[in-house]
Design a protein around this motif. Structure first.
Motif, short mmCIF file in Angstrom:
data_model
loop_
_atom_site.label_atom_id
_atom_site.label_comp_id
_atom_site.label_asym_id
_atom_site.label_seq_id
_atom_site.Cartn_x
_atom_site.Cartn_y
_atom_site.Cartn_z
N ARG A 81 0.82 -1.21 0.00
CA ARG A 81 0.00 0.00 0.00
C ARG A 81 0.86 1.26 0.00
NH1 ARG A 81 -4.96 -0.81 4.19
NH2 ARG A 81 -3.28 -0.80 5.73
N VAL A 82 1.99 1.22 0.68
CA VAL A 82 2.89 2.38 0.68
C VAL A 82 3.47 2.59 -0.72
CG1 VAL A 82 5.09 3.28 1.54
CG2 VAL A 82 3.45 2.27 3.14
N TRP B 151 3.69 5.57 -5.80
CA TRP B 151 3.53 5.60 -7.26
C TRP B 151 2.55 6.70 -7.68
CZ3 TRP B 151 -0.83 3.55 -10.20
CH2 TRP B 151 -0.60 3.56 -11.58
N GLN B 152 1.46 6.84 -6.90
CA GLN B 152 0.49 7.90 -7.23
C GLN B 152 1.09 9.28 -7.01
OE1 GLN B 152 -3.72 7.41 -6.17
NE2 GLN B 152 -3.20 5.42 -5.29
N GLU C 101 2.47 3.67 6.60
CA GLU C 101 1.14 4.23 6.42
C GLU C 101 0.86 4.52 4.94
OE1 GLU C 101 -1.21 5.12 8.76
OE2 GLU C 101 -0.05 4.42 10.48
N TRP C 102 -0.31 4.10 4.45
CA TRP C 102 -0.69 4.49 3.10
C TRP C 102 -0.94 6.00 3.10
CZ3 TRP C 102 -5.30 6.99 2.39
CH2 TRP C 102 -6.27 6.83 3.37
N PHE C 103 -0.68 6.66 1.99
CA PHE C 103 -1.00 8.08 1.92
C PHE C 103 -1.79 8.44 0.68
CE2 PHE C 103 3.43 7.16 1.09
CZ PHE C 103 3.75 7.76 -0.12
N TYR C 104 -2.23 7.43 -0.08
CA TYR C 104 -3.28 7.54 -1.09
C TYR C 104 -4.00 6.20 -1.12
CZ TYR C 104 -1.34 11.91 -2.79
OH TYR C 104 -0.88 13.21 -2.87
N PRO C 105 -5.34 6.21 -1.26
CA PRO C 105 -6.05 4.93 -1.36
C PRO C 105 -5.55 4.14 -2.56
CG PRO C 105 -7.58 6.75 -1.02
CD PRO C 105 -6.24 7.35 -1.33
N ALA C 106 -5.44 2.82 -2.41
CA ALA C 106 -4.98 1.98 -3.51
C ALA C 106 -6.05 1.94 -4.60
CB ALA C 106 -4.66 0.58 -3.00
N ARG C 107 -5.68 2.31 -5.80
CA ARG C 107 -6.60 2.24 -6.94
C ARG C 107 -6.58 0.86 -7.58
NH1 ARG C 107 -8.61 6.25 -4.79
NH2 ARG C 107 -8.06 8.36 -5.35
N ASP C 108 -5.40 0.28 -7.65
CA ASP C 108 -5.25 -1.07 -8.18
C ASP C 108 -3.90 -1.61 -7.71
OD1 ASP C 108 -3.04 -0.63 -10.22
OD2 ASP C 108 -4.54 0.73 -11.07
N TYR C 109 -3.64 -2.85 -8.05
CA TYR C 109 -2.40 -3.49 -7.60
C TYR C 109 -1.62 -4.05 -8.79
CZ TYR C 109 -3.69 -2.87 -2.75
OH TYR C 109 -4.00 -2.31 -1.53
N HIS C 110 -1.70 -3.36 -9.93
CA HIS C 110 -1.03 -3.88 -11.12
C HIS C 110 0.49 -3.81 -11.00
CE1 HIS C 110 -0.43 0.37 -12.26
NE2 HIS C 110 0.52 -0.08 -13.06
#
Length: 262
Positions: free
Chosen positions: A15-16, A21-22, A112-121
């Motif tokens: 998730r991080v 990446w975003q 900690e994630w800092f953007y919601p995961a859009r996908d896991y490609h």
């Protein structure tokens, strides 16, 4: 450049990296990831996943690795969990104004994630692991429900998602569809024994799995469990578990948390 050092277990790190990446995409910058092999996850990235083209990965085995220290000490901005939490908008990600204020090379060390995961490609299991995943999923059929029971040191999960709560949720699934099978992922073999006794002939699992996360074998088995859960039609999961959340998010399947349904 954006430099990420993800911490924690497998799903926290995934998730991080997705978050990085975003953010790197927003900034139009290269993303570099330092993947630390330690007691939380003692396995190189490329032993789990195929090479990624969207970012550069460097496996390290010490916090004193000179490559990591160079980027950490020369970064203009250094962020940790505290800064991420302070500037994260729930369900959205980093506050846009704050994200825009990050100038120059930015080093982020966080679980900690800092953007919601859009996908896991970004994450494709190695060929060997993908083969194992496909072989297990071939037994699922169309009515397989994933069950993730988190125990060991996760006190919130133990307190909220009790064994009885899982049994109740699983019985409800059987009432709705008598053909239901369950894929079980758990770090507690006693829980598996209990569920096999309660639902004879309906529990599928990686029975010879290694539970040690400080070994490559254990991490391979954890990845198999994650992707198998993600290939079920629904997940009955544990409270406060990134593993449960990630498995559901990967393919956008329904999720219920045992003990939180009533």
């Amino acid at each position: 450049m954006l430099i990420i050092q993800p911490s924690g277990g497998l799903c926290n790190r995934m998730r991080v990296i997705n978050s990085g990446w975003q953010l790197a995409g927003q900034r139009g910058e290269e993303l570099r990831v330092f993947w630390l092999c330690n007691e939380e996850l003692n396995c190189p990235f490329d032993s789990l996943f195929r090479p990624a083209t969207e970012f550069r990965i460097t496996n390290i085995h010490s916090v004193a690795d000179p490559r990591k220290l160079f980027y950490q000490k020369t970064a203009r901005t250094f962020l940790t969990d505290e800064e991420i939490r302070a500037h994260r908008v729930p369900g959205v990600g980093l506050d846009a104004e704050y994200a825009a204020s990050l100038r120059g090379n930015t080093y982020i060390f966080t679980g900690e994630w800092f953007y919601p995961a859009r996908d896991y490609h970004l994450f494709r299991p190695t060929e060997a692991l993908e083969k194992r995943i496909d072989e297990m999923c071939a037994h699922f059929g169309s009515s397989c429900v994933g069950v993730h029971i988190r125990r060991t040191d996760n006190q919130p999960a133990i307190g909220k998602s009790s064994t009885d709560a899982f049994l109740l949720s699983m019985r409800r699934e059987l009432e709705q569809d008598s053909d239901t099978m369950f894929y079980l992922a758990t770090d507690d073999l006693a829980e598996e024994t209990t569920l096999r006794s309660a639902f004879p002939g309906r529990i599928l699992s990686n029975e010879k799995r290694c539970l040690r996360r400080d070994s490559a074998e254990g991490m391979h088995d954890a990845l198999l469990d994650l992707y198998c859960l993600a290939n079920t039609r629904k997940i009955i999961g544990s409270y406060f578990s990134s593993f449960t959340d990630t498995a559901a998010d990967m393919h956008g399947i329904p999720k219920v948390i045992a003990g939180a349904e009533d």
